[in-house]
Design an enzyme around this catalytic site. Structure first.
Site, PDB file in Angstrom:
ATOM      1  N   SER A   1       6.166  -7.720  -9.312  1.00  0.00           N
ATOM      2  CA  SER A   1       6.110  -8.892  -8.424  1.00  0.00           C
ATOM      3  C   SER A   1       6.459  -8.591  -6.972  1.00  0.00           C
ATOM      4  O   SER A   1       6.189  -9.405  -6.097  1.00  0.00           O
ATOM      5  CB  SER A   1       7.061  -9.977  -8.948  1.00  0.00           C
ATOM      6  OG  SER A   1       8.376  -9.449  -9.024  1.00  0.00           O
ATOM      7  N   GLU A   2       7.065  -7.428  -6.721  1.00  0.00           N
ATOM      8  CA  GLU A   2       7.402  -7.120  -5.319  1.00  0.00           C
ATOM      9  C   GLU A   2       6.363  -6.224  -4.666  1.00  0.00           C
ATOM     10  O   GLU A   2       6.489  -5.841  -3.501  1.00  0.00           O
ATOM     11  CB  GLU A   2       8.797  -6.487  -5.252  1.00  0.00           C
ATOM     12  CG  GLU A   2       9.867  -7.518  -5.530  1.00  0.00           C
ATOM     13  CD  GLU A   2      11.259  -6.926  -5.658  1.00  0.00           C
ATOM     14  OE1 GLU A   2      11.529  -5.875  -5.048  1.00  0.00           O
ATOM     15  OE2 GLU A   2      12.062  -7.532  -6.390  1.00  0.00           O
ATOM     16  N   GLY A   3       5.354  -5.839  -5.410  1.00  0.00           N
ATOM     17  CA  GLY A   3       4.329  -4.935  -4.885  1.00  0.00           C
ATOM     18  C   GLY A   3       3.280  -5.671  -4.061  1.00  0.00           C
ATOM     19  O   GLY A   3       3.326  -6.892  -3.908  1.00  0.00           O
TER      20      GLY A   3
ATOM     21  N   PRO B   1     -10.613  -3.619 -14.410  1.00  0.00           N
ATOM     22  CA  PRO B   1     -10.576  -2.583 -13.377  1.00  0.00           C
ATOM     23  C   PRO B   1     -10.585  -3.178 -11.977  1.00  0.00           C
ATOM     24  O   PRO B   1     -10.013  -2.603 -11.050  1.00  0.00           O
ATOM     25  CB  PRO B   1     -11.852  -1.768 -13.637  1.00  0.00           C
ATOM     26  CG  PRO B   1     -12.147  -1.961 -15.093  1.00  0.00           C
ATOM     27  CD  PRO B   1     -11.699  -3.375 -15.386  1.00  0.00           C
TER      28      PRO B   1
ATOM     29  N   LYS C   1      -2.186   4.167  -2.197  1.00  0.00           N
ATOM     30  CA  LYS C   1      -2.689   4.027  -3.569  1.00  0.00           C
ATOM     31  C   LYS C   1      -2.242   5.219  -4.416  1.00  0.00           C
ATOM     32  O   LYS C   1      -2.366   6.370  -4.014  1.00  0.00           O
ATOM     33  CB  LYS C   1      -4.216   3.915  -3.546  1.00  0.00           C
ATOM     34  CG  LYS C   1      -4.825   3.705  -4.917  1.00  0.00           C
ATOM     35  CD  LYS C   1      -6.278   3.254  -4.821  1.00  0.00           C
ATOM     36  CE  LYS C   1      -6.934   3.150  -6.199  1.00  0.00           C
ATOM     37  NZ  LYS C   1      -6.171   2.300  -7.140  1.00  0.00           N
TER      38      LYS C   1
ATOM     39  N   HIS D   1      -9.833   3.670   0.032  1.00  0.00           N
ATOM     40  CA  HIS D   1      -8.653   2.815  -0.152  1.00  0.00           C
ATOM     41  C   HIS D   1      -7.560   3.160   0.852  1.00  0.00           C
ATOM     42  O   HIS D   1      -7.575   4.227   1.473  1.00  0.00           O
ATOM     43  CB  HIS D   1      -8.077   2.989  -1.562  1.00  0.00           C
ATOM     44  CG  HIS D   1      -8.843   2.242  -2.612  1.00  0.00           C
ATOM     45  ND1 HIS D   1      -9.996   2.727  -3.175  1.00  0.00           N
ATOM     46  CD2 HIS D   1      -8.614   1.035  -3.204  1.00  0.00           C
ATOM     47  CE1 HIS D   1     -10.446   1.857  -4.072  1.00  0.00           C
ATOM     48  NE2 HIS D   1      -9.629   0.825  -4.109  1.00  0.00           N
ATOM     49  N   HIS D   2      -6.564   2.281   0.907  1.00  0.00           N
ATOM     50  CA  HIS D   2      -5.335   2.493   1.677  1.00  0.00           C
ATOM     51  C   HIS D   2      -4.612   3.751   1.164  1.00  0.00           C
ATOM     52  O   HIS D   2      -4.732   4.094  -0.028  1.00  0.00           O
ATOM     53  CB  HIS D   2      -4.428   1.260   1.544  1.00  0.00           C
ATOM     54  CG  HIS D   2      -4.054   0.958   0.114  1.00  0.00           C
ATOM     55  ND1 HIS D   2      -2.889   1.422  -0.458  1.00  0.00           N
ATOM     56  CD2 HIS D   2      -4.703   0.289  -0.869  1.00  0.00           C
ATOM     57  CE1 HIS D   2      -2.832   1.034  -1.715  1.00  0.00           C
ATOM     58  NE2 HIS D   2      -3.931   0.346  -2.001  1.00  0.00           N
TER      59      HIS D   2
ATOM     60  N   ASP E   1      10.252  -6.909 -11.440  1.00  0.00           N
ATOM     61  CA  ASP E   1       9.830  -5.647 -10.825  1.00  0.00           C
ATOM     62  C   ASP E   1      10.564  -4.504 -11.514  1.00  0.00           C
ATOM     63  O   ASP E   1      11.149  -4.668 -12.600  1.00  0.00           O
ATOM     64  CB  ASP E   1      10.055  -5.695  -9.306  1.00  0.00           C
ATOM     65  CG  ASP E   1       9.066  -4.805  -8.564  1.00  0.00           C
ATOM     66  OD1 ASP E   1       7.898  -5.207  -8.405  1.00  0.00           O
ATOM     67  OD2 ASP E   1       9.457  -3.687  -8.181  1.00  0.00           O
TER      68      ASP E   1
ATOM     69  N   GLY F   1      -9.712   3.023 -10.344  1.00  0.00           N
ATOM     70  CA  GLY F   1     -10.175   2.580 -11.660  1.00  0.00           C
ATOM     71  C   GLY F   1     -11.578   1.986 -11.574  1.00  0.00           C
ATOM     72  O   GLY F   1     -12.407   2.181 -12.476  1.00  0.00           O
TER      73      GLY F   1
HETATM   74  N1  LIG Z   1      -7.630  -4.729 -10.906  1.00  0.00           N
HETATM   75  C1  LIG Z   1      -7.598  -5.031  -9.598  1.00  0.00           C
HETATM   76  O1  LIG Z   1      -8.398  -5.840  -9.097  1.00  0.00           O
HETATM   77  C2  LIG Z   1      -6.572  -4.380  -8.736  1.00  0.00           C
HETATM   78  C3  LIG Z   1      -5.736  -3.454  -9.283  1.00  0.00           C
HETATM   79  N2  LIG Z   1      -4.796  -2.839  -8.515  1.00  0.00           N
HETATM   80  C4  LIG Z   1      -3.906  -1.934  -9.230  1.00  0.00           C
HETATM   81  O2  LIG Z   1      -2.664  -2.605  -9.425  1.00  0.00           O
HETATM   82  C5  LIG Z   1      -1.596  -1.655  -9.453  1.00  0.00           C
HETATM   83  C6  LIG Z   1      -0.554  -2.039  -8.420  1.00  0.00           C
HETATM   84  O3  LIG Z   1      -1.117  -1.890  -7.117  1.00  0.00           O
HETATM   85  P1  LIG Z   1      -0.260  -2.234  -5.818  1.00  0.00           P
HETATM   86  O4  LIG Z   1       0.222  -3.633  -5.877  1.00  0.00           O
HETATM   87  O5  LIG Z   1      -1.073  -1.803  -4.660  1.00  0.00           O
HETATM   88  O6  LIG Z   1       0.977  -1.235  -6.010  1.00  0.00           O
HETATM   89  P2  LIG Z   1       2.485  -1.395  -5.421  1.00  0.00           P
HETATM   90  O7  LIG Z   1       3.091  -0.036  -5.508  1.00  0.00           O
HETATM   91  O8  LIG Z   1       2.447  -2.099  -4.119  1.00  0.00           O
HETATM   92  O9  LIG Z   1       3.180  -2.384  -6.473  1.00  0.00           O
HETATM   93  C7  LIG Z   1       3.572  -2.008  -7.746  1.00  0.00           C
HETATM   94  C8  LIG Z   1       4.908  -2.673  -7.992  1.00  0.00           C
HETATM   95  O10 LIG Z   1       5.285  -2.463  -9.363  1.00  0.00           O
HETATM   96  C9  LIG Z   1       6.622  -1.994  -9.385  1.00  0.00           C
HETATM   97  N3  LIG Z   1       6.875  -1.282 -10.629  1.00  0.00           N
HETATM   98  C10 LIG Z   1       6.776   0.043 -10.893  1.00  0.00           C
HETATM   99  N4  LIG Z   1       7.124   0.276 -12.173  1.00  0.00           N
HETATM  100  C11 LIG Z   1       7.448  -0.924 -12.722  1.00  0.00           C
HETATM  101  C12 LIG Z   1       7.873  -1.352 -13.992  1.00  0.00           C
HETATM  102  N5  LIG Z   1       8.082  -0.465 -14.982  1.00  0.00           N
HETATM  103  N6  LIG Z   1       8.102  -2.666 -14.218  1.00  0.00           N
HETATM  104  C13 LIG Z   1       7.921  -3.571 -13.239  1.00  0.00           C
HETATM  105  N7  LIG Z   1       7.523  -3.223 -11.983  1.00  0.00           N
HETATM  106  C14 LIG Z   1       7.279  -1.927 -11.735  1.00  0.00           C
HETATM  107  C15 LIG Z   1       6.724  -1.141  -8.133  1.00  0.00           C
HETATM  108  O11 LIG Z   1       8.074  -0.838  -7.810  1.00  0.00           O
HETATM  109  P3  LIG Z   1       8.387   0.487  -6.920  1.00  0.00           P
HETATM  110  O12 LIG Z   1       7.803   0.201  -5.567  1.00  0.00           O
HETATM  111  O13 LIG Z   1       9.875   0.592  -6.957  1.00  0.00           O
HETATM  112  O14 LIG Z   1       7.697   1.630  -7.598  1.00  0.00           O
HETATM  113  C16 LIG Z   1       6.041  -2.062  -7.148  1.00  0.00           C
HETATM  114  O15 LIG Z   1       6.889  -3.083  -6.665  1.00  0.00           O
HETATM  115  C17 LIG Z   1      -2.258  -0.292  -9.203  1.00  0.00           C
HETATM  116  O16 LIG Z   1      -2.549   0.348 -10.436  1.00  0.00           O
HETATM  117  C18 LIG Z   1      -3.559  -0.663  -8.500  1.00  0.00           C
HETATM  118  O17 LIG Z   1      -4.570   0.296  -8.629  1.00  0.00           O
HETATM  119  C19 LIG Z   1      -4.654  -3.105  -7.191  1.00  0.00           C
HETATM  120  C20 LIG Z   1      -5.502  -3.978  -6.581  1.00  0.00           C
HETATM  121  C21 LIG Z   1      -6.533  -4.704  -7.301  1.00  0.00           C
HETATM  122  O1  LIG Z   2      -4.928   0.221  -5.750  1.00  0.00           O
HETATM  123  C1  LIG Z   2      -5.733  -0.601  -5.228  1.00  0.00           C
HETATM  124  O2  LIG Z   2      -5.590  -1.037  -4.100  1.00  0.00           O
HETATM  125  C2  LIG Z   2      -6.875  -1.034  -6.037  1.00  0.00           C
HETATM  126  N1  LIG Z   2      -6.957  -0.643  -7.277  1.00  0.00           N
HETATM  127  C3  LIG Z   2      -7.990  -0.952  -8.205  1.00  0.00           C
HETATM  128  C4  LIG Z   2      -8.757   0.296  -8.558  1.00  0.00           C
HETATM  129  O3  LIG Z   2      -8.159   1.370  -8.660  1.00  0.00           O
HETATM  130  O4  LIG Z   2      -9.969   0.199  -8.774  1.00  0.00           O
HETATM  131  C5  LIG Z   2      -8.864  -2.088  -7.725  1.00  0.00           C
HETATM  132  C6  LIG Z   2      -9.147  -2.073  -6.254  1.00  0.00           C
HETATM  133  O5  LIG Z   2      -9.986  -1.012  -5.972  1.00  0.00           O
HETATM  134  C7  LIG Z   2      -7.861  -1.971  -5.446  1.00  0.00           C
END
Ligand SMILES: NC(=O)C1=CN([C@@H]2O[C@H](COP(=O)(O)OP(=O)(O)OC[C@H]3O[C@@H](n4cnc5c(N)ncnc54)[C@H](OP(=O)(O)O)[C@@H]3O)[C@@H](O)[C@H]2O)C=CC1
Ligand SMILES: O=C(O)C1=N[C@H](C(=O)O)C[C@H](O)C1
Length: 251
Positions: free
Chosen positions: A11-13, A106, A139, A135-136, A36, A145
Protein backbone atom coordinates in the site's frame (compact mmCIF):
# COMPACT_ATOMS: atom_id res chain seq x y z
CA UNK A 1 -26.08 -2.82 -0.23
CA UNK A 2 -23.00 -3.71 1.79
CA UNK A 3 -19.65 -2.54 0.50
CA UNK A 4 -16.95 -4.91 -0.69
CA UNK A 5 -14.14 -5.06 1.87
CA UNK A 6 -10.80 -4.68 0.11
CA UNK A 7 -7.22 -4.94 1.38
CA UNK A 8 -4.23 -3.52 -0.49
CA UNK A 9 -0.84 -5.22 -0.09
CA UNK A 10 2.10 -2.99 -1.01
CA UNK A 11 0.00 0.00 0.00
CA UNK A 12 2.94 2.39 0.31
CA UNK A 13 4.32 1.67 -3.15
CA UNK A 14 3.77 3.52 -6.42
CA UNK A 15 0.87 1.29 -7.49
CA UNK A 16 -0.37 0.35 -4.03
CA UNK A 17 -0.85 3.97 -2.94
CA UNK A 18 -2.79 4.66 -6.14
CA UNK A 19 -4.92 1.56 -5.48
CA UNK A 20 -5.68 2.70 -1.91
CA UNK A 21 -6.98 6.01 -3.30
CA UNK A 22 -9.03 4.22 -5.97
CA UNK A 23 -10.65 1.84 -3.45
CA UNK A 24 -11.41 4.71 -1.07
CA UNK A 25 -13.04 6.64 -3.90
CA UNK A 26 -15.20 3.71 -5.09
CA UNK A 27 -18.79 3.90 -3.81
CA UNK A 28 -19.17 0.12 -3.64
CA UNK A 29 -15.91 -0.63 -1.75
CA UNK A 30 -14.35 0.05 1.60
CA UNK A 31 -10.68 -0.17 2.47
CA UNK A 32 -10.39 -2.96 5.05
CA UNK A 33 -6.59 -2.91 5.34
CA UNK A 34 -3.58 -1.18 3.83
CA UNK A 35 -0.51 -3.34 4.42
CA UNK A 36 3.11 -2.96 3.42
CA UNK A 37 6.40 -4.77 3.98
CA UNK A 38 6.54 -4.73 7.79
CA UNK A 39 2.90 -5.65 8.40
CA UNK A 40 1.86 -9.18 9.33
CA UNK A 41 -0.43 -11.08 7.01
CA UNK A 42 -2.56 -11.97 10.03
CA UNK A 43 -3.77 -8.32 9.86
CA UNK A 44 -5.21 -9.13 6.45
CA UNK A 45 -7.38 -11.96 7.74
CA UNK A 46 -8.25 -10.05 10.92
CA UNK A 47 -9.50 -7.13 8.80
CA UNK A 48 -12.28 -9.24 7.30
CA UNK A 49 -11.15 -8.36 3.77
CA UNK A 50 -13.04 -10.23 1.07
CA UNK A 51 -10.59 -9.29 -1.70
CA UNK A 52 -6.86 -8.53 -1.48
CA UNK A 53 -5.05 -6.53 -4.15
CA UNK A 54 -1.36 -7.50 -4.37
CA UNK A 55 0.99 -4.84 -5.73
CA UNK A 56 4.20 -5.82 -3.98
CA UNK A 57 7.25 -7.56 -5.43
CA UNK A 58 7.90 -10.82 -7.29
CA UNK A 59 9.74 -12.12 -4.18
CA UNK A 60 6.73 -11.48 -1.92
CA UNK A 61 3.73 -12.32 -4.04
CA UNK A 62 3.73 -16.11 -3.67
CA UNK A 63 3.69 -15.99 0.15
CA UNK A 64 0.94 -13.38 0.10
CA UNK A 65 -1.14 -15.36 -2.35
CA UNK A 66 -0.78 -18.63 -0.47
CA UNK A 67 -2.04 -16.85 2.64
CA UNK A 68 -5.01 -15.34 0.77
CA UNK A 69 -6.06 -18.60 -0.89
CA UNK A 70 -5.71 -20.69 2.25
CA UNK A 71 -7.92 -18.19 4.09
CA UNK A 72 -10.53 -17.93 1.32
CA UNK A 73 -9.68 -14.31 0.50
CA UNK A 74 -10.08 -13.59 -3.23
CA UNK A 75 -7.01 -11.96 -4.80
CA UNK A 76 -6.35 -9.50 -7.59
CA UNK A 77 -2.68 -9.60 -8.44
CA UNK A 78 -0.76 -7.02 -10.46
CA UNK A 79 2.65 -8.02 -9.18
CA UNK A 80 4.89 -9.48 -11.87
CA UNK A 81 7.28 -12.43 -11.99
CA UNK A 82 4.93 -15.13 -13.27
CA UNK A 83 6.27 -18.38 -14.71
CA UNK A 84 4.39 -21.52 -15.73
CA UNK A 85 5.67 -23.16 -12.53
CA UNK A 86 4.34 -20.36 -10.32
CA UNK A 87 0.97 -20.41 -12.08
CA UNK A 88 0.75 -24.19 -11.57
CA UNK A 89 1.50 -23.75 -7.86
CA UNK A 90 -1.34 -21.24 -7.51
CA UNK A 91 -3.71 -23.62 -9.33
CA UNK A 92 -2.69 -26.31 -6.83
CA UNK A 93 -3.55 -24.06 -3.86
CA UNK A 94 -6.90 -23.23 -5.46
CA UNK A 95 -7.83 -26.91 -5.77
CA UNK A 96 -7.92 -26.99 -1.98
CA UNK A 97 -10.02 -23.79 -1.86
CA UNK A 98 -12.37 -24.18 -4.83
CA UNK A 99 -14.62 -21.20 -4.05
CA UNK A 100 -11.73 -18.72 -4.04
CA UNK A 101 -10.95 -16.58 -7.09
CA UNK A 102 -7.53 -15.26 -8.12
CA UNK A 103 -7.01 -12.81 -10.98
CA UNK A 104 -3.42 -12.37 -12.13
CA UNK A 105 -3.22 -9.47 -14.56
CA UNK A 106 0.08 -8.74 -16.32
CA UNK A 107 -1.36 -5.31 -17.04
CA UNK A 108 -4.53 -3.57 -15.78
CA UNK A 109 -4.47 -0.87 -18.49
CA UNK A 110 -7.18 -1.27 -21.13
CA UNK A 111 -4.79 -0.02 -23.82
CA UNK A 112 -2.18 -2.57 -22.79
CA UNK A 113 -4.76 -5.39 -22.80
CA UNK A 114 -5.81 -4.32 -26.31
CA UNK A 115 -2.16 -4.12 -27.41
CA UNK A 116 -1.68 -7.75 -26.40
CA UNK A 117 -4.84 -8.74 -28.23
CA UNK A 118 -3.91 -6.86 -31.41
CA UNK A 119 -0.38 -8.29 -31.26
CA UNK A 120 -1.77 -11.82 -31.07
CA UNK A 121 -4.06 -11.09 -34.03
CA UNK A 122 -1.26 -9.59 -36.14
CA UNK A 123 1.40 -12.18 -35.36
CA UNK A 124 0.59 -14.73 -38.05
CA UNK A 125 0.70 -12.16 -40.86
CA UNK A 126 4.33 -11.04 -40.37
CA UNK A 127 7.71 -12.70 -40.79
CA UNK A 128 9.35 -10.75 -37.96
CA UNK A 129 8.21 -9.56 -34.54
CA UNK A 130 10.05 -7.84 -31.69
CA UNK A 131 8.86 -6.20 -28.46
CA UNK A 132 10.36 -3.06 -26.91
CA UNK A 133 9.20 -2.17 -23.40
CA UNK A 134 10.16 1.12 -21.76
CA UNK A 135 9.75 1.81 -18.03
CA UNK A 136 10.85 4.00 -15.13
CA UNK A 137 14.29 3.04 -13.73
CA UNK A 138 12.90 1.90 -10.33
CA UNK A 139 11.22 -1.11 -11.87
CA UNK A 140 12.42 -4.33 -10.20
CA UNK A 141 12.07 -6.73 -13.11
CA UNK A 142 13.07 -6.98 -16.75
CA UNK A 143 11.54 -7.70 -19.11
CA UNK A 144 8.19 -6.41 -17.92
CA UNK A 145 5.46 -8.95 -17.25
CA UNK A 146 3.43 -7.36 -20.03
CA UNK A 147 6.25 -7.71 -22.56
CA UNK A 148 6.86 -11.33 -21.59
CA UNK A 149 3.14 -12.09 -21.97
CA UNK A 150 2.98 -10.24 -25.30
CA UNK A 151 5.93 -12.25 -26.61
CA UNK A 152 4.31 -15.52 -25.47
CA UNK A 153 1.07 -14.61 -27.26
CA UNK A 154 2.95 -13.73 -30.46
CA UNK A 155 4.96 -16.93 -30.24
CA UNK A 156 1.93 -19.18 -29.74
CA UNK A 157 0.03 -17.44 -32.59
CA UNK A 158 3.03 -17.98 -34.89
CA UNK A 159 3.25 -21.62 -33.89
CA UNK A 160 -0.50 -22.18 -34.43
CA UNK A 161 -0.17 -20.66 -37.92
CA UNK A 162 2.80 -22.91 -38.70
CA UNK A 163 5.25 -20.03 -39.13
CA UNK A 164 8.96 -20.91 -39.02
CA UNK A 165 11.47 -19.26 -36.67
CA UNK A 166 12.03 -15.58 -37.40
CA UNK A 167 14.82 -14.68 -39.83
CA UNK A 168 17.90 -13.35 -38.01
CA UNK A 169 21.26 -13.55 -39.72
CA UNK A 170 23.23 -12.10 -36.77
CA UNK A 171 26.45 -14.09 -36.53
CA UNK A 172 28.28 -11.90 -33.99
CA UNK A 173 26.73 -9.70 -31.30
CA UNK A 174 27.56 -8.13 -27.97
CA UNK A 175 25.72 -9.96 -25.16
CA UNK A 176 22.24 -8.50 -24.89
CA UNK A 177 22.34 -6.62 -28.19
CA UNK A 178 19.48 -8.69 -29.58
CA UNK A 179 17.45 -8.48 -26.37
CA UNK A 180 16.07 -11.36 -24.33
CA UNK A 181 14.65 -14.36 -26.18
CA UNK A 182 11.09 -14.99 -24.93
CA UNK A 183 9.78 -18.05 -26.76
CA UNK A 184 11.66 -17.00 -29.90
CA UNK A 185 10.59 -13.34 -29.78
CA UNK A 186 13.30 -10.75 -28.97
CA UNK A 187 12.27 -8.47 -26.09
CA UNK A 188 14.21 -5.25 -25.38
CA UNK A 189 13.96 -3.39 -22.05
CA UNK A 190 14.62 0.34 -21.72
CA UNK A 191 14.83 1.94 -18.24
CA UNK A 192 14.65 5.73 -18.38
CA UNK A 193 13.90 8.45 -15.82
CA UNK A 194 10.70 10.26 -16.76
CA UNK A 195 8.92 7.20 -18.14
CA UNK A 196 6.03 5.33 -16.52
CA UNK A 197 5.12 2.21 -18.58
CA UNK A 198 5.28 1.95 -22.37
CA UNK A 199 5.48 -0.79 -24.97
CA UNK A 200 5.99 -1.07 -28.72
CA UNK A 201 5.30 -4.24 -30.64
CA UNK A 202 7.06 -4.21 -34.00
CA UNK A 203 6.04 -6.44 -36.88
CA UNK A 204 7.81 -6.65 -40.23
CA UNK A 205 6.98 -8.25 -43.57
CA UNK A 206 8.02 -7.74 -47.17
CA UNK A 207 8.12 -3.96 -47.77
CA UNK A 208 6.05 -3.00 -44.69
CA UNK A 209 6.08 -2.73 -40.92
CA UNK A 210 3.35 -2.43 -38.31
CA UNK A 211 3.99 -0.80 -34.93
CA UNK A 212 1.52 -1.10 -32.05
CA UNK A 213 2.38 1.32 -29.24
CA UNK A 214 0.83 1.80 -25.84
CA UNK A 215 1.72 4.42 -23.21
CA UNK A 216 0.63 4.50 -19.58
CA UNK A 217 1.34 8.14 -18.76
CA UNK A 218 0.12 7.91 -15.16
CA UNK A 219 -0.59 5.00 -12.78
CA UNK A 220 -4.23 6.11 -12.65
CA UNK A 221 -4.45 4.34 -16.05
CA UNK A 222 -4.34 1.01 -14.21
CA UNK A 223 -7.08 1.74 -11.67
CA UNK A 224 -10.27 1.04 -13.69
CA UNK A 225 -8.79 -2.40 -14.38
CA UNK A 226 -7.90 -2.97 -10.73
CA UNK A 227 -11.43 -2.03 -9.62
CA UNK A 228 -13.00 -4.20 -12.32
CA UNK A 229 -10.88 -7.12 -11.11
CA UNK A 230 -11.94 -6.50 -7.49
CA UNK A 231 -15.62 -6.45 -8.47
CA UNK A 232 -15.44 -9.59 -10.63
CA UNK A 233 -12.94 -11.91 -8.95
CA UNK A 234 -15.34 -13.19 -6.27
CA UNK A 235 -17.63 -14.64 -8.92
CA UNK A 236 -14.78 -16.25 -10.87
CA UNK A 237 -13.49 -19.14 -8.75
CA UNK A 238 -10.11 -20.59 -9.71
CA UNK A 239 -7.30 -18.83 -11.55
CA UNK A 240 -7.98 -16.18 -14.19
CA UNK A 241 -4.83 -15.10 -16.04
CA UNK A 242 -5.27 -11.77 -17.80
CA UNK A 243 -7.83 -8.98 -17.37
CA UNK A 244 -9.17 -9.66 -20.89
CA UNK A 245 -11.25 -12.51 -19.41
CA UNK A 246 -13.26 -9.92 -17.47
CA UNK A 247 -13.74 -7.64 -20.50
CA UNK A 248 -16.16 -8.26 -23.34
CA UNK A 249 -13.63 -7.55 -26.08
CA UNK A 250 -15.78 -9.02 -28.85
CA UNK A 251 -18.83 -6.84 -28.19
N1 LIG B 1 -0.36 -5.35 -13.55
C1 LIG B 1 -0.21 -4.03 -13.71
O1 LIG B 1 -0.98 -3.36 -14.42
C2 LIG B 1 0.91 -3.34 -13.01
C3 LIG B 1 1.79 -4.09 -12.28
N2 LIG B 1 2.83 -3.49 -11.64
C4 LIG B 1 3.65 -4.37 -10.82
O2 LIG B 1 3.28 -4.17 -9.45
C5 LIG B 1 4.40 -4.41 -8.60
C6 LIG B 1 4.63 -3.20 -7.72
O3 LIG B 1 5.05 -2.11 -8.54
P1 LIG B 1 5.37 -0.68 -7.90
O4 LIG B 1 4.18 -0.18 -7.16
O5 LIG B 1 5.93 0.14 -8.99
O6 LIG B 1 6.52 -1.08 -6.87
P2 LIG B 1 6.93 -0.30 -5.50
O7 LIG B 1 8.30 -0.80 -5.16
O8 LIG B 1 6.70 1.15 -5.65
O9 LIG B 1 5.86 -0.85 -4.44
C7 LIG B 1 5.89 -2.12 -3.89
C8 LIG B 1 5.53 -1.95 -2.43
O10 LIG B 1 5.38 -3.26 -1.84
C9 LIG B 1 6.13 -3.29 -0.64
N3 LIG B 1 6.44 -4.67 -0.29
C10 LIG B 1 7.54 -5.40 -0.59
N4 LIG B 1 7.43 -6.63 -0.06
C11 LIG B 1 6.23 -6.68 0.59
C12 LIG B 1 5.54 -7.65 1.33
N5 LIG B 1 6.08 -8.86 1.55
N6 LIG B 1 4.32 -7.37 1.84
C13 LIG B 1 3.76 -6.16 1.65
N7 LIG B 1 4.39 -5.16 0.96
C14 LIG B 1 5.59 -5.42 0.43
C15 LIG B 1 7.33 -2.43 -0.94
O11 LIG B 1 8.05 -2.08 0.24
P3 LIG B 1 9.62 -1.69 0.11
O12 LIG B 1 9.65 -0.40 -0.65
O13 LIG B 1 10.07 -1.59 1.53
O14 LIG B 1 10.28 -2.81 -0.64
C16 LIG B 1 6.64 -1.26 -1.61
O15 LIG B 1 6.07 -0.35 -0.70
C17 LIG B 1 5.56 -4.74 -9.55
O16 LIG B 1 5.68 -6.15 -9.71
C18 LIG B 1 5.13 -4.11 -10.86
O17 LIG B 1 5.72 -4.68 -12.00
C19 LIG B 1 3.05 -2.15 -11.70
C20 LIG B 1 2.24 -1.37 -12.47
C21 LIG B 1 1.09 -1.89 -13.19
O1 LIG C 1 6.49 -2.03 -12.88
C1 LIG C 1 5.71 -1.34 -13.60
O2 LIG C 1 5.71 -0.13 -13.59
C2 LIG C 1 4.77 -2.07 -14.46
N1 LIG C 1 4.71 -3.37 -14.37
C3 LIG C 1 3.87 -4.24 -15.13
C4 LIG C 1 4.71 -5.09 -16.04
O3 LIG C 1 5.81 -5.50 -15.65
O4 LIG C 1 4.26 -5.40 -17.15
C5 LIG C 1 2.77 -3.48 -15.85
C6 LIG C 1 3.19 -2.16 -16.41
O5 LIG C 1 4.05 -2.37 -17.47
C7 LIG C 1 3.86 -1.30 -15.34
Amino acid sequence: MSKLRVAVLGSEGRMGSEAVRAVEAADDMELAAALDRDDSLSALTASGAEVAVDLTHPDAVMGNLEHCVSNGVHAVVGTTGWTDERLATVRGWLEASPRTGVLIAPNFGIGAVLTMRFARQAARFFESAEVVELHHPNKADAPSGTAARTAQLISSARAEAGLPDQPDATSTALDGARGADVDGVPVHSVRLRGLVAHQEVLFGGEGETLTIRHDSLHRSSFMPGVLLGVRRVGSAPGLTYGLEHFLDLDA
